[in-house]
Design a protein around this motif. Sequence first.
Motif, PDB file in Angstrom:
ATOM      1  N   LYS A  71      -3.313  -1.908  -3.313  1.00 47.30           N
ATOM      2  CA  LYS A  71      -2.348  -1.449  -2.097  1.00 47.30           C
ATOM      3  C   LYS A  71      -1.016  -2.098  -2.242  1.00 47.30           C
ATOM      4  CE  LYS A  71      -5.750  -1.078   1.282  1.00 47.30           C
ATOM      5  NZ  LYS A  71      -6.452  -1.929   2.572  1.00 47.30           N
ATOM      6  N   LEU A  87      -1.717   6.570  -4.023  1.00 51.74           N
ATOM      7  CA  LEU A  87      -2.950   5.464  -3.910  1.00 51.74           C
ATOM      8  C   LEU A  87      -4.204   6.013  -3.797  1.00 51.74           C
ATOM      9  CD1 LEU A  87      -3.519   2.385  -4.090  1.00 51.74           C
ATOM     10  CD2 LEU A  87      -2.956   2.664  -1.408  1.00 51.74           C
ATOM     11  N   GLN A 128      -8.358   4.871  -3.684  1.00 48.48           N
ATOM     12  CA  GLN A 128      -9.245   3.823  -3.338  1.00 48.48           C
ATOM     13  C   GLN A 128     -10.656   4.310  -3.780  1.00 48.48           C
ATOM     14  OE1 GLN A 128      -7.951   1.136  -3.431  1.00 48.48           O
ATOM     15  NE2 GLN A 128      -6.537   0.489  -1.611  1.00 48.48           N
ATOM     16  N   ALA A 149      -4.439   4.520   2.118  1.00 47.12           N
ATOM     17  CA  ALA A 149      -4.554   5.468   0.786  1.00 47.12           C
ATOM     18  C   ALA A 149      -4.155   6.716   0.920  1.00 47.12           C
ATOM     19  CB  ALA A 149      -6.020   4.786   0.061  1.00 47.12           C
TER      20      ALA A 149
END
Length: 395
Positions: free
Chosen positions: A117, A145, A147, A181
């Motif tokens: 992050k 992003l 995850q 995210a």
Amino acid sequence: MMNNLNNSQTIGPFSFSTVPHVLCEPGAAKQIGSQVAQRFPTARRALIVTDAGFLKTGLVDAPIASLRAANLSVSIFSDVVADPPEAVILQAVADARSKEIDLVIGLGGGSSMDVAKLIAVLAGSEQDLKSMYGIGNVKGGRLPLVQVPTTAGTGSEVTPISIVTTGETTKMGVVSPQLYADLAILDATLTIGLPPKVTAATGIDAMVHAIEAYTSRHKKNPLSDMLARQALGLLANNLVAACEDGKNLAARQAMLFGALLAGQAFANAPVAAVHALAYPIGGIFHVPHGLSNSLVLPHVLRFNAPQAAHLYAELAEIVAPQATGSAEARTSALIDTLETMAQQVGIETRLRQVGIAESDLDRLADDAMLQTRLLTNNPREITRADARAIYAEAL
Ligand SMILES: NC(=O)c1ccc[n+]([C@@H]2O[C@H](COP(=O)([O-])OP(=O)(O)OC[C@H]3O[C@@H](n4cnc5c(N)ncnc54)[C@H](O)[C@@H]3O)[C@@H](O)[C@H]2O)c1
Ligand SMILES: [Fe+2]
């Protein structure tokens, strides 16, 4: 299961945020390349953020192959350590900048996802990490992003929180909406090798997220309540199975889903004194986050019961459905069941077992009182003397 949203109930004002896309399927990490290509067609250089322990499992190979097949180049940052210190984050950011990374993938436990992050927000920003601590202090945007959790615990894949070890022993949080995210991928095949004790501790961390969200003082809300209840059911019913047989894919996927739901709940109804008292145990004695939580959990719940028994009794219906009687009686049944579960999965249950002595309790209590961001969410006010007494009960 009782529906706690009764139709005549007044719905108070609340707001709720979460990650826009979730992919939940054993084997889903193999689709990461096509997922990324579809959502971020201009991304070319991906950085996978993980730790040396997870890298050794070889489970990063399939996601790497999938990204390469989608025409992305892949770099790996595998120097994440548990409870990541600032230096690791700054090093990772320098790495990402020099490689002109344009997409960040957290692939690991909470530690790796939390570092991912901060790389995503820092890589393209002039802002200093130190000015980001606290709530709402991140300025500007971030890189795409994704995850991918490999523990069923922190729920970091769906929270706007990153926890950093700042001094020798202290931890601080960056909490900002930019840390949500773009995509979370839950793939239980990544978690089958997670050792039983880590499975147990991280799973109990997730249960604590659900419990503390449900009793959160200022931001408790009906959506978080629904998620917390569903999470607790999944986690309580699958924890022992996942610890006893790590290859039980159904139990593993249920644990991942439960941890995600608990993460969505506490991202919007924040955690409280269990976490506040757990942090110094982790910080000073290097006890893993989930275990630190588990050690103080029953004692904080007993302390909170005078104010929160009506809520704990509702959770007892999920975790200890056989319990009857008053709210206090059902609260006791909830706490007893949680204590039994910790014994069943074989993790430490007393502070002494992790090297803590009576003479350490003052320092622990002092440090816990610094966690004002968390303590304010507790259903019952905690003084320093209370914190010390709770640690003494846990000794
Ligand atoms: N961001 C949030 O919302 C949030 C919430 C709670 C905790 N946290 C933070 O997350 C961190 C804890 O994360 P965690 O409990 O997931 O542990 P972790 O990420 O520190 O990992 C623990 C250990 O498990 C190993 N491991 C992870 N996945 C594995 C797998 N599939 N197979 C084998 N080994 C594996 C790792 O190598 C590591 O040694 C702490 O820093 C804590 O403060 C963040
Ligand atoms: Fe936690």
